[in-house]
Scaffold this active site. Structure first.
Site, PDB file in Angstrom:
ATOM      1  N   ASN A  51       0.873  -1.176   0.000  1.00 28.69           N
ATOM      2  CA  ASN A  51       0.000   0.000   0.000  1.00 28.69           C
ATOM      3  C   ASN A  51       0.906   1.220   0.000  1.00 28.69           C
ATOM      4  OD1 ASN A  51      -1.798   2.038   0.380  1.00 28.69           O
ATOM      5  ND2 ASN A  51      -2.375   1.473   2.477  1.00 28.69           N
TER       6      ASN A  51
ATOM      7  N   LYS B  91       0.111   4.274  -0.381  1.00 29.33           N
ATOM      8  CA  LYS B  91      -0.497   5.501   0.138  1.00 29.33           C
ATOM      9  C   LYS B  91      -0.182   6.662  -0.840  1.00 29.33           C
ATOM     10  CE  LYS B  91      -0.148   3.433   4.669  1.00 29.33           C
ATOM     11  NZ  LYS B  91       0.022   3.563   6.100  1.00 29.33           N
TER      12      LYS B  91
ATOM     13  N   HIS C  79      -9.397   1.526   4.985  1.00 26.97           N
ATOM     14  CA  HIS C  79      -8.113   1.741   5.663  1.00 26.97           C
ATOM     15  C   HIS C  79      -8.320   2.704   6.828  1.00 26.97           C
ATOM     16  CE1 HIS C  79      -4.009   2.882   6.496  1.00 26.97           C
ATOM     17  NE2 HIS C  79      -3.653   1.777   5.885  1.00 26.97           N
TER      18      HIS C  79
ATOM     19  N   GLU D 108      -6.653   5.113   7.833  1.00 29.41           N
ATOM     20  CA  GLU D 108      -6.432   6.523   7.489  1.00 29.41           C
ATOM     21  C   GLU D 108      -7.694   7.120   6.868  1.00 29.41           C
ATOM     22  OE1 GLU D 108      -2.832   5.846   5.281  1.00 29.41           O
ATOM     23  OE2 GLU D 108      -1.871   5.256   7.148  1.00 29.41           O
TER      24      GLU D 108
ATOM     25  N   GLU E  88      -5.172  -4.284  10.784  1.00 29.29           N
ATOM     26  CA  GLU E  88      -4.126  -3.276  10.948  1.00 29.29           C
ATOM     27  C   GLU E  88      -4.381  -2.487  12.232  1.00 29.29           C
ATOM     28  OE1 GLU E  88      -2.185  -2.224   6.947  1.00 29.29           O
ATOM     29  OE2 GLU E  88      -3.928  -0.948   7.171  1.00 29.29           O
TER      30      GLU E  88
ATOM     31  N   GLY F 142       2.859   2.805  10.778  1.00 33.63           N
ATOM     32  CA  GLY F 142       3.806   3.897  10.592  1.00 33.63           C
ATOM     33  C   GLY F 142       4.539   4.295  11.857  1.00 33.63           C
TER      34      GLY F 142
ATOM     35  N   SER G 158       3.713  -1.698  10.360  1.00 34.23           N
ATOM     36  CA  SER G 158       5.163  -1.789  10.529  1.00 34.23           C
ATOM     37  C   SER G 158       5.729  -3.164  10.181  1.00 34.23           C
ATOM     38  CB  SER G 158       5.565  -1.371  11.953  1.00 34.23           C
ATOM     39  OG  SER G 158       5.199  -0.020  12.180  1.00 34.23           O
TER      40      SER G 158
HETATM   41  P1  13P Z   1       3.244   0.788   7.664  1.00 29.45           P
HETATM   42  O1  13P Z   1       3.719  -0.540   7.093  1.00 29.45           O
HETATM   43  O2  13P Z   1       3.979   1.962   7.125  1.00 29.45           O
HETATM   44  O3  13P Z   1       3.164   0.734   9.159  1.00 29.45           O
HETATM   45  O4  13P Z   1       1.743   0.981   7.131  1.00 29.45           O
HETATM   46  C1  13P Z   1       0.840  -0.056   7.300  1.00 29.45           C
HETATM   47  C2  13P Z   1      -0.391   0.258   6.516  1.00 29.45           C
HETATM   48  O5  13P Z   1      -1.155   1.122   6.869  1.00 29.45           O
HETATM   49  C3  13P Z   1      -0.622  -0.505   5.285  1.00 29.45           C
HETATM   50  O6  13P Z   1      -1.902  -0.281   4.793  1.00 29.45           O
END
Ligand code: 13P
Length: 251
Positions: free
Chosen positions: A10, A12, A96, A98, A168, A174, A213
């Site tokens: 992903n 983003k 997601h 976010e 997640e 992150g 992560s």
């Molecule tokens: P990270 O791997 O950067 O922690 O992000 C995870 C994520 O949100 C994947 O959709």
């Protein structure tokens, strides 16, 4: 029931078209013999079309990061499932954290997005996850249970094997703070139990990805757990060597 491990990048809001093409050129040779796993990349919308060309004929498929549930209309800035199908998306991420947090998406909207994708032959990756506050309050299973029932509401049972769940935990995204394999497995087992209640025996064929992560250093231990069927990877998926190592996990 054996489930093909599924690793998704992903990206983003990262990578221009040129950067995405450079990634594909570096990444594809590193995974060309990784045939026992499924790999997908979700670039930004602007790079979908050119990435479809770059990935054509490879063992890596294309995914979208979002979709609008309506078939068409006056929805400025939005993209439909038909548009995603046309450029060759095989998967689409919905719900997601976010998008849930920053764009106020709720479970009902996420369920409509997942249905819109399925109707165009695109497999939804439905994300769920608790915040740190919720975990510390002992509400993890309640939160995940509610997100699952709401986000899968109305999805046809016969399409269950096409649906992917991504667990997640928000506190692991992150932050560099991965859920331990034990914590992740505990939630994944709970998710599979809920999927079994909802979809019956098909739950055994459904992939549940872990996200938060995931890195080359921790993917092997995560993938060794019985209900962890893959990973949804943010930061580490931006680097071709790192994501290739993740896709070539050793469990
Ligand atoms: P990270 O791997 O950067 O922690 O992000 C995870 C994520 O949100 C994947 O959709």
């Amino acid at each position: 029931m054996p489930r093909t491990p599924f690793l998704t990048a992903n990206w983003k809001m990262h990578k221009t078209v040129a950067e995405a093409q450079r990634f594909a050129a570096a990444f594809l040779p590193l995974v060309k013999d990784a045939t026992a796993v499924e790999i997908a990349i979700a670039p930004p919308f602007t790079a979908l079309s050119r990435m479809a060309e770059a990935l054509a004929g490879s063992n890596v498929s294309l995914a979208a990061q979002n979709v609008n549930p309506e078939p068409q209309g006056a929805y400025t800035g939005e993209v439909s499932a038909l548009m995603l199908a046309e450029v060759g998306c095989r998967y689409g991420i919905v719900g997601h954290s976010e998008r849930r947090a920053l764009y106020r998406e709720d479970d009902a909207l996420i369920a409509r997005k997942a249905l819109a994708l399925l109707e165009r032959g695109i497999r939804p990756i439905v994300c769920v996850g608790e915040t740190l506050e919720q975990r510390e309050a002992g509400a993890t299973f309640e939160v995940i249970g509610a997100q699952l029932s709401g986000s899968l509401d109305g999805l046809p049972g016969e399409r269950a094997p096409e649906i992917v769940i991504a667990y997640e935990p928000v506190w692991a995204i992150g932050t560099g703070r991965t859920a331990t394999p034990e914590i992740a497995q505990e939630v994944h087992a709970f998710v599979r139990g809920r999927l079994a209640e909802r979809f019956g025996a098909a739950a055994q064929a459904m992939r549940i990805q872990y996200g938060g992560s995931v890195k080359p250093e921790n993917v092997d231990d995560l993938m060794a757990r019985p209900d962890i069927d893959g990973a949804l990877v943010g930061g580490a998926s931006l680097d071709p060597e790192a994501f290739a190592r993740i896709a070539r996990f050793r469990a």
